[in-house]
Design an enzyme around this catalytic site. Structure first.
Site, PDB file in Angstrom:
ATOM      1  CB  SER A 144     -49.133  57.773 -39.848  1.00 51.33           C
ATOM      2  OG  SER A 144     -50.102  58.490 -39.367  1.00 51.33           O
ATOM      3  CB  SER A 145     -52.769  58.917 -42.697  1.00 48.50           C
ATOM      4  OG  SER A 145     -53.719  60.058 -43.505  1.00 48.50           O
ATOM      5  CE1 TYR A 158     -55.870  54.453 -43.459  1.00 44.15           C
ATOM      6  CE2 TYR A 158     -55.728  56.823 -43.268  1.00 44.15           C
ATOM      7  CZ  TYR A 158     -55.144  55.722 -43.730  1.00 44.15           C
ATOM      8  OH  TYR A 158     -54.050  55.627 -44.395  1.00 44.15           O
ATOM      9  CE  LYS A 162     -52.689  54.182 -41.372  1.00 43.85           C
ATOM     10  NZ  LYS A 162     -51.683  53.098 -41.458  1.00 43.85           N
TER      11      LYS A 162
END
Length: 253
Positions: A144-145, A158, A162
């Site tokens: 993920s982020s 984005y 995620k």
């Protein structure tokens, strides 16, 4: 004698994915990586992996085309049989992705759909089609982020995808527990790679700003991430399940 475990790392030919693959190999895993366009680079990574005394293979996978997933899965199954003399594998690392910094007002439906396919829809159905031939006691790691916790302007699409991936991971942990399959999220913070057109590497001011947000005073490098993924695939991490582990140097703490 137990056979070495087998890990599939999507987007494993470069950047974070390559470091994940190398760290898995150092722990004795055989590693299959996927690439989208650069076959030569992928084959170079395979050579590096094989120098670590493991078996390795590179397969092409385009996650922007969800209809290609069944064909990839069939190729993957054949590769397991012909190259590894088995029908099952152990670890799935959903790492492949794409990046773009686009303000919310400028996001097009086409861009939205591409991010949806690459970062969520394809991951969802690739995982669904791979689980039936995962060994009991295996693991899934979804990349993920850090930007699902804090906001970075231009990352609305984005990070939303995620975020969906993180929810999906918890459901995997819940629904696959009866097979002993664990599912976790690794969420990197800013990392200096060629991701998103090497945005951090090519922009000293951005790099300086992001470095200042971490108590450790720097952005990440690929080598900060792969060892965490390899640990989560190990027996030592057998009781870690359904978790989001942020590997960000404490950015925006």
């Amino acid at each position: 004698m137990n056979q070495p475990s087998i890990a599939l790392v999507t987007g494993g030919s470069r950047g974070l994915g390559k470091d994940m693959a190398l760290n898995l190999a150092r722990k004795g895993h055989n590693v299959i990586i996927t690439y989208h366009q650069n076959k030569e680079l992928a084959l170079q990574t395979v050579q590096e992996l094989e120098k670590l005394q493991v078996k390795s293979l590179a397969l092409e996978l385009n996650l922007s085309d969800t209809k290609a997933i069944p064909t990839f899965v069939a190729t993957f199954k054949t590769a397991l049989q012909t190259h590894f003399q088995t029908t099952h594998f152990d670890c799935l690392i959903n790492n492949a992705g794409m990046g773009a910094t686009v303000p919310f007002e400028q996001v097009t439906e086409a861009l939205f759909d591409e991010f949806l396919n690459v970062h969520f829809k394809s991951v969802y159905f690739l995982t669904q089609q791979c689980v039936p031939f995962m060994n009991n006691g295996g693991c899934i790691i979804n990349i993920s982020s850090g930007t699902t916790r804090y906001c970075n302007p231009g990352y609305s699409v984005y990070s939303s995808m995620k975020g969906a991936l993180e929810v999906f991971t918890r459901y995997l942990a819940k629904e696959l527990g009866h097979k002993g399959i664990r599912a976790n999220v690794v969420a990197p913070g800013p990392v200096e790679t060629d991701f998103n057109h090497a945005a951090i590497r090519n922009n000293p001011l951005m790099k300086e700003r992001l470095s200042s947000l971490s108590p450790l005073g720097r952005v990440g490098v690929a080598e900060d991430i792969g060892s965490v993924v390899a640990f989560l695939c190990s027996e030592e991490a057998r009781w870690i399940n359904g978790q989001r582990i942020e590997v960000s140097g404490g950015i925006n703490i």
